[in-house]
Design a protein around this motif. Structure first.
Motif, PDB file in Angstrom:
ATOM      1  N   ALA A  10      87.513 -27.450  32.187  1.00  0.00           N
ATOM      2  CA  ALA A  10      88.961 -27.631  32.323  1.00  0.00           C
ATOM      3  C   ALA A  10      89.693 -27.362  31.016  1.00  0.00           C
ATOM      4  CB  ALA A  10      89.254 -29.048  32.816  1.00  0.00           C
ATOM      5  N   ARG A  16      91.246 -25.280  35.139  1.00  0.00           N
ATOM      6  CA  ARG A  16      91.729 -26.442  35.892  1.00  0.00           C
ATOM      7  C   ARG A  16      92.084 -26.035  37.322  1.00  0.00           C
ATOM      8  NH1 ARG A  16      93.590 -27.216  30.769  1.00  0.00           N
ATOM      9  NH2 ARG A  16      95.601 -26.255  31.198  1.00  0.00           N
ATOM     10  N   LEU A  20      90.302 -27.588  40.837  1.00  0.00           N
ATOM     11  CA  LEU A  20      90.973 -28.165  42.008  1.00  0.00           C
ATOM     12  C   LEU A  20      90.741 -27.323  43.263  1.00  0.00           C
ATOM     13  CD1 LEU A  20      94.434 -29.505  40.788  1.00  0.00           C
ATOM     14  CD2 LEU A  20      92.553 -30.806  41.791  1.00  0.00           C
ATOM     15  N   ASN A  54      85.793 -43.014  41.779  1.00  0.00           N
ATOM     16  CA  ASN A  54      85.344 -41.810  41.094  1.00  0.00           C
ATOM     17  C   ASN A  54      83.824 -41.708  41.074  1.00  0.00           C
ATOM     18  OD1 ASN A  54      87.373 -39.890  39.629  1.00  0.00           O
ATOM     19  ND2 ASN A  54      88.320 -41.906  39.626  1.00  0.00           N
ATOM     20  N   ARG A  71      95.489 -36.415  31.157  1.00  0.00           N
ATOM     21  CA  ARG A  71      95.651 -36.425  32.608  1.00  0.00           C
ATOM     22  C   ARG A  71      96.596 -35.289  32.969  1.00  0.00           C
ATOM     23  NH1 ARG A  71      98.233 -41.431  34.217  1.00  0.00           N
ATOM     24  NH2 ARG A  71     100.157 -40.274  33.960  1.00  0.00           N
ATOM     25  N   ALA A  91      97.769 -34.389  42.685  1.00  0.00           N
ATOM     26  CA  ALA A  91      96.389 -34.463  42.193  1.00  0.00           C
ATOM     27  C   ALA A  91      96.455 -34.807  40.715  1.00  0.00           C
ATOM     28  CB  ALA A  91      95.684 -33.125  42.374  1.00  0.00           C
ATOM     29  N   ASN A  92      95.630 -35.747  40.301  1.00  0.00           N
ATOM     30  CA  ASN A  92      95.476 -36.083  38.888  1.00  0.00           C
ATOM     31  C   ASN A  92      94.048 -35.754  38.498  1.00  0.00           C
ATOM     32  OD1 ASN A  92      98.040 -37.545  38.268  1.00  0.00           O
ATOM     33  ND2 ASN A  92      97.306 -38.828  39.933  1.00  0.00           N
ATOM     34  N   ILE A  93      93.875 -35.029  37.403  1.00  0.00           N
ATOM     35  CA  ILE A  93      92.532 -34.825  36.886  1.00  0.00           C
ATOM     36  C   ILE A  93      92.476 -35.331  35.449  1.00  0.00           C
ATOM     37  CG2 ILE A  93      91.868 -32.974  38.458  1.00  0.00           C
ATOM     38  CD1 ILE A  93      92.395 -30.960  36.249  1.00  0.00           C
ATOM     39  N   VAL A 100      86.212 -32.080  33.159  1.00  0.00           N
ATOM     40  CA  VAL A 100      86.780 -33.057  34.086  1.00  0.00           C
ATOM     41  C   VAL A 100      85.834 -34.254  34.169  1.00  0.00           C
ATOM     42  CG1 VAL A 100      87.517 -33.529  36.452  1.00  0.00           C
ATOM     43  CG2 VAL A 100      87.977 -31.292  35.426  1.00  0.00           C
ATOM     44  N   GLY A 103      89.307 -38.166  38.601  1.00  0.00           N
ATOM     45  CA  GLY A 103      90.603 -37.781  39.147  1.00  0.00           C
ATOM     46  C   GLY A 103      90.853 -38.413  40.498  1.00  0.00           C
ATOM     47  N   LEU A 117      89.108 -36.882  45.013  1.00  0.00           N
ATOM     48  CA  LEU A 117      89.584 -35.503  45.013  1.00  0.00           C
ATOM     49  C   LEU A 117      89.181 -34.706  46.245  1.00  0.00           C
ATOM     50  CD1 LEU A 117      88.868 -34.791  41.254  1.00  0.00           C
ATOM     51  CD2 LEU A 117      91.136 -34.861  42.327  1.00  0.00           C
TER      52      LEU A 117
END
Length: 130
Positions: A10, A16, A20, A54, A71, A91-93, A100, A103, A117
Motif C-alpha cells: 500500500a 492501495r 481494495l 480484523n 488511515r 472503506a478504511n485501510i 496494509v 481495515g 473488508l
C-alpha cells in the motif's frame, strides 16, 4: 489465511487501489481522508472488538500497539443497496510502513454498521432506513 492470498502492498495510490479491488469494491480513486492514527497501546473494549474483527480476516493489530499508522478512507460506490451513492459507505485501510495491517467497511448513517473488508454476500440488515 488472508495474508497468503492478498497483496498487502500500500505504498502508492495504485497499490492501495489494487488492495481494495481484491475484495470486489468499487470506490472513489481519491481518498476522502488520509490521517495519521496511533494504534492504542491498550485496547479498549471497542478497539478489542475492532482488532478481533480484523483478526478474523487475517489481520493482527497486536504487534502494532503504540505504533503510528496511516488511515486511508475511500467512498465505496458498489455496496449492496447503496450503489453509486458516495458519502454513505466508506472503506478504511490502516497502513504501516507501506503494508496494509487492517481495515473496515463502515456506514456513515446514524445507527450505521461496520464490518471487515470482505464484500457482503447480502445487504446488512441495518441498511434499511429507520
Amino acid at each position: 489465511a488472508t495474508d497468503s492470498a492478498l497483496n498487502l502492498k500500500a505504498e502508492s495510490a495504485e497499490q492501495r487501489a489494487a488492495f481494495l479491488s481484491q475484495f470486489g469494491w468499487k470506490f472513489s480513486q481519491d481518498p476522502v481522508e488520509v490521517t495519521e492514527v496511533i494504534i492504542p497501546s491498550d485496547f479498549s473494549l471497542g478497539y478489542t472488538e475492532y482488532a478481533e474483527m480484523n483478526k478474523a480476516s487475517g489481520f493482527d493489530l497486536e504487534p502494532y500497539k503504540g505504533m503510528r499508522a496511516k488511515r486511508w478512507t475511500y467512498d465505496i460506490l458498489n455496496y449492496p443497496g447503496y450503489e453509486n451513492k458516495p458519502g454513505y459507505i466508506q472503506a478504511n485501510i490502516l497502513v504501516y510502513n507501506g503494508i496494509v495491517i487492517g481495515g473496515d467497511i463502515c456506514s456513515l448513517e446514524q445507527g450505521g454498521f461496520m464490518h471487515s473488508l470482505e464484500f457482503p454476500s447480502a445487504p446488512s440488515p441495518s441498511t434499511t432506513a429507520q
